[in-house]
Each structure stands twice: as C-alpha cells, then as structure tokens.
Design a protein around this motif. Structure first.
Motif, short mmCIF file in Angstrom:
data_model
loop_
_atom_site.label_atom_id
_atom_site.label_comp_id
_atom_site.label_asym_id
_atom_site.label_seq_id
_atom_site.Cartn_x
_atom_site.Cartn_y
_atom_site.Cartn_z
N ALA A 40 0.83 -1.20 0.00
CA ALA A 40 0.00 0.00 0.00
C ALA A 40 0.86 1.25 0.00
N ALA A 41 1.98 1.23 0.74
CA ALA A 41 2.87 2.38 0.78
C ALA A 41 3.52 2.62 -0.57
N VAL A 42 3.94 1.53 -1.23
CA VAL A 42 4.56 1.67 -2.55
C VAL A 42 3.52 2.15 -3.56
N GLN A 43 2.29 1.61 -3.48
CA GLN A 43 1.25 2.04 -4.41
C GLN A 43 0.98 3.54 -4.26
N ALA A 44 0.98 4.03 -3.03
CA ALA A 44 0.74 5.46 -2.81
C ALA A 44 1.83 6.29 -3.48
N ALA A 45 3.09 5.81 -3.41
CA ALA A 45 4.19 6.52 -4.06
C ALA A 45 4.02 6.49 -5.57
N VAL A 46 3.58 5.35 -6.10
CA VAL A 46 3.38 5.21 -7.54
C VAL A 46 2.24 6.10 -8.02
N GLU A 47 1.16 6.15 -7.27
CA GLU A 47 0.02 6.98 -7.66
C GLU A 47 0.39 8.46 -7.72
N ALA A 48 1.42 8.84 -6.95
CA ALA A 48 1.86 10.24 -6.94
C ALA A 48 2.75 10.58 -8.12
N CYS A 49 3.12 9.58 -8.91
CA CYS A 49 3.94 9.83 -10.09
C CYS A 49 3.14 10.67 -11.08
N GLY A 50 3.67 11.80 -11.48
CA GLY A 50 2.88 12.72 -12.29
C GLY A 50 3.14 12.67 -13.78
N ASP A 51 4.01 11.79 -14.24
CA ASP A 51 4.40 11.79 -15.65
C ASP A 51 4.13 10.43 -16.29
N TRP A 52 2.84 10.09 -16.45
CA TRP A 52 2.45 8.82 -17.03
C TRP A 52 2.46 8.91 -18.55
N ALA A 53 3.10 7.95 -19.19
CA ALA A 53 3.18 7.90 -20.66
C ALA A 53 2.42 6.67 -21.15
N SER A 54 1.59 6.84 -22.17
CA SER A 54 0.80 5.74 -22.71
C SER A 54 1.24 5.41 -24.12
N ARG A 96 10.44 1.32 -13.56
CA ARG A 96 9.18 1.61 -14.24
C ARG A 96 7.99 1.15 -13.43
N ALA A 97 7.04 2.05 -13.23
CA ALA A 97 5.75 1.70 -12.66
C ALA A 97 4.77 1.52 -13.81
N ILE A 98 3.94 0.48 -13.74
CA ILE A 98 2.97 0.18 -14.79
C ILE A 98 1.56 0.31 -14.23
N ARG A 99 0.69 0.96 -15.00
CA ARG A 99 -0.70 1.14 -14.59
C ARG A 99 -1.63 0.68 -15.71
N TYR A 100 -2.56 -0.21 -15.37
CA TYR A 100 -3.63 -0.61 -16.28
C TYR A 100 -4.94 -0.07 -15.70
N VAL A 101 -5.61 0.80 -16.43
CA VAL A 101 -6.87 1.36 -15.94
C VAL A 101 -8.01 0.43 -16.32
N PRO A 102 -9.15 0.52 -15.62
CA PRO A 102 -10.31 -0.30 -16.00
C PRO A 102 -10.64 -0.11 -17.49
N GLY A 103 -10.83 -1.23 -18.18
CA GLY A 103 -11.08 -1.21 -19.61
C GLY A 103 -9.82 -1.41 -20.44
N ALA A 182 -12.67 -2.02 -9.83
CA ALA A 182 -12.81 -0.92 -8.88
C ALA A 182 -11.68 0.10 -8.96
N GLU A 183 -10.50 -0.32 -9.40
CA GLU A 183 -9.35 0.58 -9.47
C GLU A 183 -8.37 0.08 -10.52
N PRO A 184 -7.40 0.91 -10.92
CA PRO A 184 -6.37 0.45 -11.85
C PRO A 184 -5.54 -0.66 -11.22
N ARG A 185 -4.86 -1.43 -12.07
CA ARG A 185 -3.90 -2.43 -11.58
C ARG A 185 -2.52 -1.79 -11.63
N TYR A 186 -1.83 -1.79 -10.49
CA TYR A 186 -0.50 -1.18 -10.40
C TYR A 186 0.56 -2.25 -10.18
N SER A 187 1.69 -2.06 -10.81
CA SER A 187 2.82 -2.98 -10.61
C SER A 187 4.12 -2.24 -10.88
N LEU A 188 5.22 -2.83 -10.46
CA LEU A 188 6.55 -2.33 -10.77
C LEU A 188 7.25 -3.36 -11.64
#
Length: 221
Positions: A40-54, A96-103, A182-188
């Motif tokens: 949860a602590a790492v996810q909070a740090a990842v969610e604060a990353c402001g430069d997401w590239a798709s 690298r942090a990876i985020r998959y949003v719903p859909g 319910a939320e994005p999937r986060y991973s490193l």
C-alpha cells in the motif's frame, strides 16, 4: 529516509519471502515479497507519479519512470530483489511503474531483453483479470498485492557463436482489466542484465549487476 522510517514503523518486514516454482525454465513466484502495508505504501508513491506515458497499441496501459536515487522506498525494493537473485547492486537509475486502468486491453505477447525480469504487484485486481500469461508454459497467473513473479530470459546454454540463448518459453502477455474493475492495476517492472548471465537463485552474490533503462543499459560496477 523513507525506507528507514518505514522499517522503524514496522512496514518493512525483515523475514525472507517464500519462493515457489511456477513452471520450469526458471519462472518463480515470491509470495509476500511485500506485506500488505508495504504494498500500500509503494502504491501510494506510484500513484503520486505525475508523468504517465501511454502507448496507442496498448489502450489503457501507461508507465512512469521512478528515479531510484530520490526514492528510498524503491531502492529498498531493488535491494531485496538483488538479494533474492544473489547479485550485488549499488545503485540503479530508474524503475518503471505500470498502470492498467479499467477497460485496458492488456499487453500482447512479448519477450523481455533483460537477463532477469520481475513484476511486483501492488494491488489485487478481480479474479481472472489482468493475468500474467506465459503461453508456452501454460501458466495463467493472477496478480496478488505484494507478490513478485520473476524469471530468467536467457538459458544456461550457448549457441554455436558462444552467445547465451534466449529462453523463448518466458514470452508472456497481460490479460485485459474489465471496465467494472474498482481501481487500476498497479505494478513495478524490474529488469536486470548481468555481466555473468549464468546467475541463478541462491548463487554466490559476487556478480556485477546492470540495470536496463529506457536510455539503454546502465552498468553498476
């Protein structure tokens, strides 16, 4: 430092994580690589990353470069990862942090260039979704918060030119995440290259480690 504060607060456990073989060809799962509070602590740090590239070819997937030299928490993760593979590491430039949003449609079959790969899951998506799939091995692995899946991308044999052969069995893909998640999937994503490509879990920790980055491979002597 953040990592030290988390240790003092009891968020970084000192116990060694359990390791189990998912399939042949050096594919492992490490249960509780992070405990629930750590993830949860790492996810909070990842969610604060402001430069997401798709990328247009993978709708719903984005990544963000985290700079390890400024994030003690992420440095701690790499140190634990290097201990697991019994390799030495002093400093790595990014992660690298990876985020998959719903859909999100997931990721197509691909093979990693790095000698060793690892995916550290920070949260748990709905069962049967966003799975890590190894078609050649018949493995469909459901993500779980705090769990690490790690594998070798090279085999311990050489071709006729003396080059280490690729482990094609570790080609993998990521399944879709449904729109109603319910939320994005986060991973490193952890990727390392070794000057000695014959390293394995439990081997002597006397190797030199190189970390693959978006700019190339950075040697850590």
């Amino acid at each position: 430092m953040l990592a030290l504060l988390l240790v003092q607060a009891g968020l970084f456990a000192s116990a060694e994580p359990s390791l189990r073989l998912l399939a042949e060809h050096s594919l492992y799962a490490v249960d509780s690589f992070l405990n629930a509070s750590e993830a949860a602590a790492v996810q909070a740090a990842v969610e604060a990353c402001g430069d997401w590239a798709s990328r247009s070819d993978m709708p719903g997937r984005a990544e963000c470069q985290l700079t390890i030299k400024h994030i003690d928490l992420v440095r701690f993760i790499y140190e634990r990862f290097s201990m697991l593979w019994a390799v030495d590491v002093r400093e790595a430039p990014s992660l690298r942090a990876i985020r998959y949003v719903p859909g999100a449609t997931g990721a197509p079959v691909h093979w990693d260039i790095a000698n060793i790969s690892g995916i550290l899951y920070l949260n748990t998506p709905p069962k049967g979704t966003a799975e890590l799939i190894f078609p050649e091995l018949g493995v469909h692995h459901g993500p779980s918060a705090g769990q690490l899946v790690t594998w070798r991308n090279q085999r311990d044999v050489e071709d006729s030119d003396g080059a280490t052969m690729r482990n094609w069995a570790t080609a993998h893909k990521v399944g879709p995440l449904p729109m109603d998640a319910a939320e994005p999937r986060y991973s490193l994503l952890l990727e390392v290259n070794l000057t000695n490509s014959r390293a394995g879990l439990g081997a002597p920790s006397s190797r030199r480690l190189m970390f693959a980055t978006a700019e190339g491979v950075a040697s850590l002597g």
